[in-house]
Scaffold this active site. Structure first.
Site, mmCIF file in Angstrom:
data_model
loop_
_atom_site.group_PDB
_atom_site.id
_atom_site.type_symbol
_atom_site.label_atom_id
_atom_site.label_comp_id
_atom_site.label_asym_id
_atom_site.label_seq_id
_atom_site.Cartn_x
_atom_site.Cartn_y
_atom_site.Cartn_z
ATOM 1 N N HIS A 306 -26.225 -11.613 -5.695
ATOM 2 C CA HIS A 306 -25.133 -10.973 -4.879
ATOM 3 C C HIS A 306 -25.762 -9.652 -4.477
ATOM 4 O O HIS A 306 -25.642 -8.712 -5.258
ATOM 5 C CB HIS A 306 -23.784 -10.959 -5.374
ATOM 6 C CG HIS A 306 -22.772 -10.497 -4.323
ATOM 7 N ND1 HIS A 306 -22.733 -9.773 -3.579
ATOM 8 C CD2 HIS A 306 -21.414 -11.403 -3.995
ATOM 9 C CE1 HIS A 306 -21.769 -9.690 -2.710
ATOM 10 N NE2 HIS A 306 -20.962 -10.835 -3.059
ATOM 11 N N HIS A 349 -16.612 -4.377 -10.189
ATOM 12 C CA HIS A 349 -17.364 -3.281 -10.378
ATOM 13 C C HIS A 349 -16.424 -1.864 -10.315
ATOM 14 O O HIS A 349 -15.184 -1.928 -10.096
ATOM 15 C CB HIS A 349 -18.559 -3.198 -9.353
ATOM 16 C CG HIS A 349 -17.916 -2.994 -7.687
ATOM 17 N ND1 HIS A 349 -17.194 -4.033 -7.134
ATOM 18 C CD2 HIS A 349 -18.088 -2.058 -6.823
ATOM 19 C CE1 HIS A 349 -16.669 -3.801 -6.062
ATOM 20 N NE2 HIS A 349 -17.258 -2.380 -5.997
ATOM 21 N N GLU A 355 -12.619 3.140 -1.725
ATOM 22 C CA GLU A 355 -12.585 2.054 -0.688
ATOM 23 C C GLU A 355 -11.175 1.718 -0.271
ATOM 24 O O GLU A 355 -10.481 1.422 -1.062
ATOM 25 C CB GLU A 355 -13.077 0.790 -1.364
ATOM 26 C CG GLU A 355 -14.483 0.724 -2.124
ATOM 27 C CD GLU A 355 -15.072 -0.362 -2.936
ATOM 28 O OE1 GLU A 355 -14.273 -1.175 -2.910
ATOM 29 O OE2 GLU A 355 -16.093 -0.316 -3.352
ATOM 30 N N HIS A 379 -9.073 1.104 -3.804
ATOM 31 C CA HIS A 379 -9.611 1.409 -4.940
ATOM 32 C C HIS A 379 -10.329 2.564 -4.960
ATOM 33 O O HIS A 379 -11.554 2.782 -4.225
ATOM 34 C CB HIS A 379 -10.508 0.010 -5.149
ATOM 35 C CG HIS A 379 -9.841 -1.338 -5.195
ATOM 36 N ND1 HIS A 379 -10.326 -2.321 -4.077
ATOM 37 C CD2 HIS A 379 -8.699 -1.598 -5.853
ATOM 38 C CE1 HIS A 379 -9.571 -3.344 -4.368
ATOM 39 N NE2 HIS A 379 -8.569 -3.018 -5.203
ATOM 40 N N HIS A 385 -12.370 -2.971 -10.004
ATOM 41 C CA HIS A 385 -11.502 -3.835 -9.074
ATOM 42 C C HIS A 385 -12.608 -5.124 -8.996
ATOM 43 O O HIS A 385 -13.764 -5.060 -9.226
ATOM 44 C CB HIS A 385 -11.291 -3.381 -7.812
ATOM 45 C CG HIS A 385 -12.580 -2.543 -7.021
ATOM 46 N ND1 HIS A 385 -12.725 -1.185 -7.580
ATOM 47 C CD2 HIS A 385 -13.122 -2.904 -5.967
ATOM 48 C CE1 HIS A 385 -13.953 -0.852 -6.656
ATOM 49 N NE2 HIS A 385 -14.226 -1.652 -5.943
#
Length: 453
Positions: A306, A349, A355, A379, A385
């Site tokens: 990813h 992560h 964020e 977050h 999260h």
């Protein structure tokens, strides 16, 4: 196009048909509503055609390097010194600026809200701004604020400019008409628009629903620009040709009007006898624009793993530290997932960035429950999260065939600075006290057996 445009309620469909835009990001544009209104070969003739006044609007220091130097020349009915008279104090108690350490009892944590409720009273766009988080310091032009807006009334004779930062507007419900000094933009959900620092504008309603709602990033720092693509090359992500700047349009009316100003976190108002949106022609590269998020061309893994979510950056406001953003505007659009032997949703992560996330429509793949259109999650830096328990189980056990994530559009305002929650957000009735429970089902699976099970 016609040289004047009235408010949205006046023949809105026919007016919308007349709206025109010029393509390109950061271009040096020129546009006029009357033939010969734009001087040729010079910026400030002794006498401008039509009795207009020449005026420069600068978005950067005069000595900024060519690549970041921004200014436009405006040719207007009155110079802007006539658009501000004696100021008086004004109050917009729900619009906060950094630094703002509001007095509330909400402790640190991962947070999520449902949509902001529709207002019971009549509110214009300006009245309806509600600050959720602030970061940095508006006085030193660092950081940002994340707002929601919710309104149900036009700004007919009221105008606004923000000296503290540029405004990135993200509609979620309802098309808005943004009438700026330099032209008119109709912006619908799945589009965004940007209003440069210091530019006068008003917001009108398009349509007949009961409420217009969306999000705003107030960027105090360096202006938003396109991110470098690096190894991606010359194409994909947000392509410059898909950004649209409005052609010149002006409003010529002699009625009592009010100009509202945000300056160093405080609000002021001045009364004048005419519209300040009186630019008949202009040229330059300091201008508003809109962008259709559906034209974003995503890239991603086509074999395994990813990539970092930075591949979804539409716009970035840089800092002096290379690769470190004051604000990034990131989206999660429809796309194909094809990676083999890979946990496909965003991984768990912790991050040096903070964020602020919103959902325009659809469903977010890592949070299938609780995060709804019009909602918000926060977050902050170094708080962990990632996918909720059901999303983890689904992604861990699903067949890894090509899957299209469709009918979705989420976004992030991501900043290097910690985002402080306002009192309004801390006490908002839609704050989800049970948000942390979405991870409760992530139980211990470790059994000490080597290899992959």
């Amino acid at each position: 196009m016609d040289q004047t445009i009235t408010q949205a309620s006046d023949k809105e469909a026919s007016v919308a048909d007349k709206l025109q835009y010029m393509p390109g990001f950061g271009n040096d544009f020129e546009t006029e509503t009357l033939p010969g209104a734009l001087p040729q070969g010079q910026n400030s003739p002794q006498k401008c055609n039509y009795g207009l006044y020449a005026e420069q609007l600068s978005g950067s220091p005069f000595t900024a390097p060519r690549g970041t130097n921004e200014r436009s020349w405006l040719y207007r009915i009155r110079p802007s010194v006539r658009h501000t008279r004696r100021f008086s104090n004004a109050a917009y108690p729900h619009w906060k600026s950094a630094p703002c350490l509001d007095d509330h009892s909400l402790p640190l944590g991962q947070l999520r809200w449902g949509p902001v409720p529709a207002p019971d009273e009549k509110l214009s766009f300006l009245d309806g701004v509600r600050t959720m988080t602030v970061a940095g310091d508006a006085l030193t032009q660092t950081g940002m604020a994340a707002h929601v807006y919710v309104f149900n009334e036009d700004m007919v004779d009221d105008y606004f400019f923000n000296a503290d930062g540029e405004l990135l507007i993200v509609p979620q419900i309802g098309t808005i008409r943004v009438f700026t000094e330099m032209g008119v933009m109709d912006v619908e959900p799945l589009e965004i628009c940007l209003i440069p620092r210091g530019m006068m504008f008003k917001v009108l309603r398009i349509g007949d629903q009961k409420v217009w709602r969306g999000y705003i990033c107030e960027n105090y720092g360096a202006k938003f620009t396109l991110p470098d693509r690096g190894p991606i090359g010359a194409n994909c992500l947000a392509n410059p040709r898909d950004f649209k700047t409005p052609v010149a349009a002006y409003e010529d009316k002699e009625t009592p009007c009010r100009v509202h100003v945000k300056w160093c976190g405080k609000f002021y108002v001045t009364e004048i006898g005419h519209s300040p949106l009186d630019v008949v022609a202009w040229h330059g590269n300091y201008a508003p624009f809109k962008y259709d998020l559906r034209t974003f061309s995503p890239v991603g893994a086509i074999l395994f793993d990813h990539p970092d979510p930075s591949i979804f950056t539409v716009l970035t406001a840089p800092t002096e530290a290379a690769g470190t953003a004051n604000v990034d505007f990131v989206i999660f659009p429809p796309r194909w997932l094809v990676a083999e032997h890979t946990f496909r949703p965003p991984w768990y992560h912790r991050n040096i960035m903070s964020e602020f996330m919103g959902l325009i429509h659809g469903q977010y793949d890592a949070k299938e429950e609780g995060f709804v259109p019009g909602g918000i999650s926060l977050h902050n830096m170094m708080l962990p999260h990632g996918p909720d328990a059901s999303g983890f189980e689904k992604a861990s056990n699903s067949e890894l065939k090509p899957v299209k994530l469709d009918h979705t559009m989420a976004f992030m305002f991501e900043t290097r600075y910690p985002q402080q929650v306002t009192k309004y957000a801390a006490e908002l009735e839609t704050l989800q006290d049970n948000y942390l429970e979405c991870w409760d089902g992530l139980e211990r699976k470790f059994d000490g057996t080597p290899g992959i099970k």
